[in-house]
Design a protein around this motif. Structure first.
Motif, short mmCIF file in Angstrom:
data_model
loop_
_atom_site.label_atom_id
_atom_site.label_comp_id
_atom_site.label_asym_id
_atom_site.label_seq_id
_atom_site.Cartn_x
_atom_site.Cartn_y
_atom_site.Cartn_z
N ASP A 47 -25.17 11.26 -10.34
CA ASP A 47 -25.21 10.55 -11.97
C ASP A 47 -23.75 10.22 -12.64
O ASP A 47 -23.05 11.15 -12.80
N VAL A 48 -23.86 8.89 -12.76
CA VAL A 48 -23.04 8.16 -13.05
C VAL A 48 -22.85 7.69 -14.49
O VAL A 48 -24.09 7.12 -15.09
N THR A 49 -21.78 8.14 -15.31
CA THR A 49 -21.91 7.79 -16.62
C THR A 49 -21.42 6.32 -16.64
O THR A 49 -20.74 5.81 -16.09
N GLU A 50 -21.94 5.81 -17.74
CA GLU A 50 -21.58 4.10 -18.01
C GLU A 50 -20.09 4.05 -18.09
O GLU A 50 -19.43 3.02 -17.38
N ALA A 51 -19.45 4.88 -18.50
CA ALA A 51 -17.93 4.73 -19.00
C ALA A 51 -17.15 4.85 -17.70
O ALA A 51 -15.99 4.32 -17.81
N ASP A 52 -17.55 5.56 -16.68
CA ASP A 52 -16.91 5.68 -15.42
C ASP A 52 -16.81 4.58 -14.63
O ASP A 52 -16.26 4.30 -13.32
N ILE A 53 -18.00 3.44 -14.67
CA ILE A 53 -18.08 2.34 -13.88
C ILE A 53 -16.83 1.30 -13.97
O ILE A 53 -16.19 0.86 -15.01
N ILE A 54 -16.24 1.11 -12.71
CA ILE A 54 -15.00 0.23 -12.42
C ILE A 54 -15.07 -1.10 -12.94
O ILE A 54 -16.25 -1.82 -12.29
N SER A 55 -14.49 -1.86 -13.69
CA SER A 55 -14.65 -3.11 -14.10
C SER A 55 -13.66 -3.95 -13.81
O SER A 55 -14.00 -5.25 -13.77
N CYS A 56 -12.73 -3.78 -13.25
CA CYS A 56 -11.65 -4.54 -12.69
C CYS A 56 -10.47 -3.77 -11.56
O CYS A 56 -10.42 -2.72 -11.69
N VAL A 57 -10.17 -4.38 -10.61
CA VAL A 57 -9.10 -4.03 -9.65
C VAL A 57 -8.01 -5.03 -9.21
O VAL A 57 -8.61 -6.06 -9.32
#
Length: 469
Positions: A47-57
Motif C-alpha cells: 500500500d503505497v501512498t501517493e506522497a511517497d512516490i519518487i518523482s526525480c533522482v
C-alpha cells in the motif's frame, strides 16, 4: 621499410591498446559486465501512498551524494558510505544524509488552481565550499537549498543562557570567554533563495549553466534565464506561445544547457523536434541555430504517431558532443554536428507498438520516461514498464533488460537479463507482453558520474545497482 624492432614495438602497443580498451569497455559498458543488486531504499509494503512516490533522482557532480524528490514535496539526500567507497572492490552503498520538506501545497487564488508540492526536478550546483547547494522545483516555484554540516557548538555566552534564553544584563557580573565544544554531527538544510512568479505554466525542466552563475527554467511555452543571486527578475529567452492559443501545435517538453559552452542550450518539443539555441545570436532565442528532427517512416504512420514521437527527455553528453532524446518507444543518439537524423537509435520496448490502443485508453501512452548517460558517454539507461529498465552499450551495441524487483533485494545478487516475448510460445525466463504490469514503471533513473553505479526509482523505492567486478 620498417625495422623488426619498430614492428614489434607497434605490435606490443596495439596489444596494450586493445587491453586498455577492453578494460574501459568492461568498466563503462554493459554487454561485457554483469550488474548486481546493491541496496534498496524505501518501504516494501504494497500500500503505497501517493506522497511517497519518487518523482526525480539526481547524483551530484562527484557522485558522493544522491538526491531524490517525491510527490509529497520532500527531498531526501543519501551520502556514499565511506567504507563502501574505499573498499576493494568498491561498493555503491548510500546512507540517508538529510531529509527536508522542500515544497508545500499551495493555492493560486487568482486562477483558483491548486499547486502541487511534487518535486519535478533537482539539480546540484558544483561544490565551492564545505556546503552543498541544490535547486529543486515544483510546478511553479524554484528554491535554492544550502545543505551544511555542524559538529561543534559554542558554549559560555555572556548575553544568553545555554538553553538560548536572553540573560538579564543586571545579572551579568563577570565576562566569560565563549568556548567551542564538539557535538553530534547535525546536517542542516536551509532555503537560500526562492525564485517564484515567473511561470504561467508548469515547470518541466531546470538546468544549471556551466558558468555556475545562471540557470534556466522551462515550462510548456517559455524558457526563462535566471541569475542565482537575483530572485525577483528573470529573462525570457524562448517564447513559443502563439498570439491565438487555438493555433497552439506544440509545447516544450525538456530543456538543458550545454555542459561546457555557457551560451548554448537545447530544448525538445512534443512534435519530436530538438532545437539548439545560441544566446550570442539574439537575446530572444525564438530563432534556433539548429533543428534536429528525424523524418517519419511512412510505414509506421498511425493515429498514435504524433503522441509517441513527443520527446519526454533530452540530455547532452558529458563531453558535449552528443545528446540523447527519449520518445515513447525509443532512445536516439544525436551528433550536434548533424541535424538530419540520429546517429544511433535504440528501441526500448518495440513490443508495445501493437498495444498502443490500450495504452492510450489507460493514459500510459502519455508517460514521460527520462534517460541518462554513463560517466564516459559509452552507455545509456532509460526505463520501461513492469519495473524494467534498459541499458544500451554504444561500443558493443548490446542491450540489457533488467528488473528492479524485491526478490533480488540481497547484496551482490546478480541481475538476470529479462526478455519479453510477443508470440504464443514462451521460453523459460521470458515474460509475455500481455503479463506486463503497466502500473509499475521506471520513469526516473540516474548514473553515477564516474562509476558503474546506477539509481532507479520504482514507485516509492529507490534501487541501487552496481557492476559485478
Amino acid at each position: 621499410m620498417k625495422s623488426p624492432s619498430n614492428v614489434m614495438r607497434q605490435s606490443s602497443l596495439t596489444k596494450l591498446g586493445s587491453i586498455i580498451n577492453t578494460a574501459v569497455n568492461k568498466r563503462a559498458g554493459n554487454g561485457d559486465i554483469q550488474w548486481c543488486f546493491s541496496q534498496v531504499k524505501g518501504t516494501l509494503e504494497d500500500d503505497v501512498t501517493e506522497a511517497d512516490i519518487i518523482s526525480c533522482v539526481e547524483f551530484n557532480h562527484d557522485g558522493d551524494l544522491l538526491a531524490t524528490g517525491d510527490k509529497g514535496g520532500r527531498v531526501v539526500i543519501f551520502q556514499r558510505d565511506p567504507i563502501s567507497k574505499n573498499s576493494i572492490p568498491r561498493r555503491g552503498e548510500y546512507n540517508v544524509y538529510s531529509t527536508f520538506q522542500s515544497h508545500e501545497p499551495e493555492f493560486d487564488y487568482l486562477k483558483s488552481l491548486e499547486i502541487e508540492e511534487k518535486i519535478n526536478k533537482i539539480r546540484w550546483l558544483k561544490r565551492k565550499n564545505p556546503s552543498h547547494f541544490l535547486l529543486s522545483t515544483n510546478d511553479k516555484t524554484i528554491k535554492l537549498w544550502k545543505v551544511s554540516e555542524r559538529d561543534k557548538r559554542v558554549e559560555g555566552y555572556n548575553t544568553k543562557e545555554e538553553n538560548g534564553a536572553i540573560r538579564d544584563p543586571a545579572c551579568v557580573t563577570a565576562l566569560r570567554v565563549p568556548t567551542i565544544k564538539p557535538m553530534e554531527l547535525m546536517v542542516e538544510a536551509s532555503p537560500r533563495r526562492i525564485f517564484a512568479n515567473a511561470h504561467t505554466y508548469h515547470i518541466n525542466s531546470i538546468s544549471v549553466n556551466s558558468d555556475q552563475e545562471t540557470y534556466l527554467s522551462a515550462d510548456d511555452l517559455r524558457i526563462n534565464l535566471w541569475h542565482l543571486e537575483i530572485t525577483d527578475q528573470s529573462f525570457n529567452i524562448v517564447d513559443i506561445k502563439p498570439t491565438n492559443m487555438e493555433e497552439l501545435t506544440e509545447v516544450i517538453t525538456a530543456a538543458e544547457f550545454h555542459p561546457a559552452e555557457c551560451n548554448v542550450l537545447v530544448y525538445s518539443s512534443s512534435k519530436g523536434t530538438i532545437r539548439l539555441c545560441d544566446m550570442r545570436s539574439a537575446a530572444l532565442c525564438d530563432q534556433h541555430s539548429k533543428l534536429f528532427e528525424e523524418p517519419e517512416d511512412p510505414t509506421n504512420r498511425s493515429f498514435f504517431s504524433e503522441i509517441i514521437s513527443s520527446i519526454s527527455d533530452v540530455k547532452l553528453s558529458n563531453s558535449g558532443r552528443y545528446m540523447i532524446s527519449r520518445d515513447y518507444l525509443s532512445v536516439k543518439v544525436w551528433d550536434l554536428q548533424m541535424e538530419t537524423k540520429p546517429i544511433e537509435c535504440y528501441p526500448v520496448h518495440e513490443y508495445l507498438r501493437s498495444k498502443l490502443c490500450s495504452l492510450y485508453e489507460n493514459d500510459c501512452i502519455f508517460d514521460k520516461f527520462e534517460c541518462c548517460w554513463s560517466g564516459n558517454d559509452s552507455a545509456i539507461m532509460t526505463g520501461s514498464y513492469n519495473n524494467f529498465f534498459r541499458v544500451f552499450d554504444r561500443t558493443t551495441k548490446r542491450d540489457l533488460t533488467l528488473e528492479a524487483a524485491r526478490d533480488i533485494a540481497k547484496p551482490k545478487t546478480l541481475l538476470k537479463p529479462r526478455k519479453v516475448c510477443t508470440g504464443g510460445k514462451r521460453k523459460k525466463d521470458e515474460i509475455s507482453v500481455d503479463c506486463l504490469d503497466f502500473n509499475k514503471k521506471i520513469l526516473h533513473t540516474a548514473w553515477h558520474p564516474s562509476e558503474n553505479v546506477v539509481a532507479v526509482a520504482a514507485t516509492n523505492n529507490l534501487f541501487l545497482f552496481q557492476d559485478k567486478l
